[in-house]
Design a protein around this motif. Structure first.
Motif, PDB file in Angstrom:
ATOM      1  N   GLY A  19      30.713  54.604 -31.088  1.00 42.65           N
ATOM      2  CA  GLY A  19      31.389  53.225 -31.777  1.00 42.65           C
ATOM      3  C   GLY A  19      30.389  52.327 -32.740  1.00 42.65           C
ATOM      4  N   SER A  76      29.696  58.452 -21.267  1.00 39.01           N
ATOM      5  CA  SER A  76      29.529  56.992 -21.405  1.00 39.01           C
ATOM      6  C   SER A  76      28.485  56.879 -22.711  1.00 39.01           C
ATOM      7  N   LEU A  94      35.567  51.792 -27.735  1.00 40.27           N
ATOM      8  CA  LEU A  94      34.757  52.941 -27.203  1.00 40.27           C
ATOM      9  C   LEU A  94      33.431  52.464 -26.581  1.00 40.27           C
ATOM     10  N   CYS A 151      29.958  57.943 -26.052  1.00 42.17           N
ATOM     11  CA  CYS A 151      30.903  56.940 -26.512  1.00 42.17           C
ATOM     12  C   CYS A 151      30.554  55.511 -27.103  1.00 42.17           C
ATOM     13  N   GLY A 169      40.156  50.257 -23.274  1.00 40.82           N
ATOM     14  CA  GLY A 169      38.852  50.692 -22.975  1.00 40.82           C
ATOM     15  C   GLY A 169      38.535  50.517 -21.540  1.00 40.82           C
TER      16      GLY A 169
END
Length: 411
Positions: free
Chosen positions: A374, A367, A215, A370, A342
């Motif tokens: 993570g 972005s 991620l 993500c 990724g």
């Protein structure tokens, strides 16, 4: 592979050939160099492993910054082809640097070769001597004892040749059986390797860490390329500044790799939660970029993204703490695979948001989300193990029995 691919790219007749020579050959070579360097560094150092990894990974940031600055001058002076040839020649120094790296424990094949050399003298006694050595020069005096020794030697050689022929005939009948044994042996080694990989993937901490790396790779890298465009689209600057935002990210990434590596060596800091914190901070900076209305603010956020993106120096360190040195190469390969996936998926996905909406806002929100996700997954899946810790000095000898012991040994 790196040097050859770069030099081969200088003679590329079309884009398809360049995709192979530069994209595949150079990319595969760089991946092998990066993974092996970090693995060797983890094996060489224990007490100051984080600092060593920080220094090693900082070299990539410094090299990228110097190369980005020098490539424009090289292209102006020598053209693109000349630039690729020069950079490829410089890449040959990788072999000189690799020459200083030696395994701490000699591999099995080296010990077998050494044992074979020790038996070499005995094997030479059974070899058939040259025919010239058996000839008796005319005019020379030979005693009956010498003549008898020569005859006995010839008889011994004939007996050996007969034994060899018999063995060959037996081998021809047992060839299929030998091939079957070799196949079974290779299948056992392959099955053992796959079983070890399956055990690594069953570790909850390893799975959480791999997902977090994936991620982070999806969300953190593509927005760096769009920051300057965001500043120009919002009218914050008219043209690219003397120190562009990308350069700020590159410089702070190098600093972050070194600082985070030093922090990982501190006894009371858990490197897994340190990595999770870097994900939260980098994701928050990415989420704030669309709402920033000053170029100074973008510079500060770029510095934050770059600094916390230096957490790549922690990947090998954390992998070692989770699985140990014995399975480091396999586990590190798994982590790099998730990171590579990724990096491959991130740019087209993030770029599609701009094509869809005509704005970078949604791309940065995606972005940042993500990256934060993570960090959240990594924190939640490893949280129950945060209370148990082991002394630092016991790390090389400790035999892990559970995921909690692996994660707790970070401190």
């Amino acid at each position: 592979m790196v040097a050859g691919g770069l030099m081969l790219s200088a003679f590329a007749p079309n884009v398809q050939f360049l995709m192979f020579s530069y994209g595949i050959v150079v990319g595969l070579g760089c991946g092998l160099v990066y993974a092996s360097t970090l693995t060797i560094t983890c094996q060489y150092f224990d007490k100051r492993r984080g600092l060593a990894l920080g220094i090693v990974t900082t070299g990539t940031s410094v090299g990228a910054f110097i190369y980005a600055t020098a490539q424009n001058e090289l292209i102006v002076l020598f053209g693109l082809d000349g630039c690729l040839l020069i950079v490829g020649a410089l890449a040959l120094n990788l072999m000189a640097c690799a020459g200083f790296m030696r395994p701490l424990n000699m591999p099995g094949y080296y010990l077998k070769q050494k044992a074979a050399l020790e038996r070499n003298t005995e094997e030479q006694l059974l070899e058939k001597p040259p025919v010239n050595d058996l000839k008796i020069i005319q005019g020379s005096t030979t005693t009956p004892e010498k003549t008898l020794m020569v005859k006995e030697l010839l008889i011994t050689i004939d007996a050996k040749d007969l034994a060899i022929e018999t063995a060959k005939k037996k081998d021809s009948f047992l060839a299929s059986l030998g091939i079957t044994k070799v196949i079974k042996k290779n299948q056992q080694a392959y099955s053992k390797y796959m079983h070890s990989m399956a055990n690594i993937l069953q570790d909850r901490s390893m799975v959480a860490f791999s997902i977090a790396v994936f991620l982070f790779s999806v969300g953190a890298f593509p927005p760096v390329l769009f920051m300057e465009d965001v500043a120009q689209s919002q009218g914050l600057i008219d043209e690219v500044s003397f120190i562009p935002l990308v350069s700020i990210v590159a410089i702070t990434t190098g600093v972050g790799k070194l600082v985070l590596g030093v922090l990982a060596d501190i006894r009371w800091i858990n490197s897994i939660y340190l990595y999770a914190f870097t994900l939260f901070a980098a994701g928050l900076a990415l989420l704030l970029i669309p709402v920033t209305k000053s170029y100074l603010g973008l510079q500060i956020l770029s510095a934050m993204v770059g600094f916390f993106s230096g957490n790549w120096s922690l990947t090998s360190y954390i992998t070692t703490q989770i699985v140990g040195l014995d399975r480091l190469t396999q586990a590190h390969g798994i982590v790099m695979f998730f990171g590579g996936c990724g990096i491959v998926l991130g740019p087209p996905v993030v770029g599609s948001f701009f094509d869809w909406t005509g704005s970078y806002d949604l791309a940065f929100y995606f972005s940042g989300s993500c990256v934060v996700l993570g960090g959240l997954i990594l924190f939640l899946l490893t949280f129950p193990c945060c209370s148990r810790k082991k002394p630092e000095g016991d790390r090389p000898e400790v035999q892990y029995t559970s995921s909690c012991d692996k994660v707790a040994s970070v401190a």
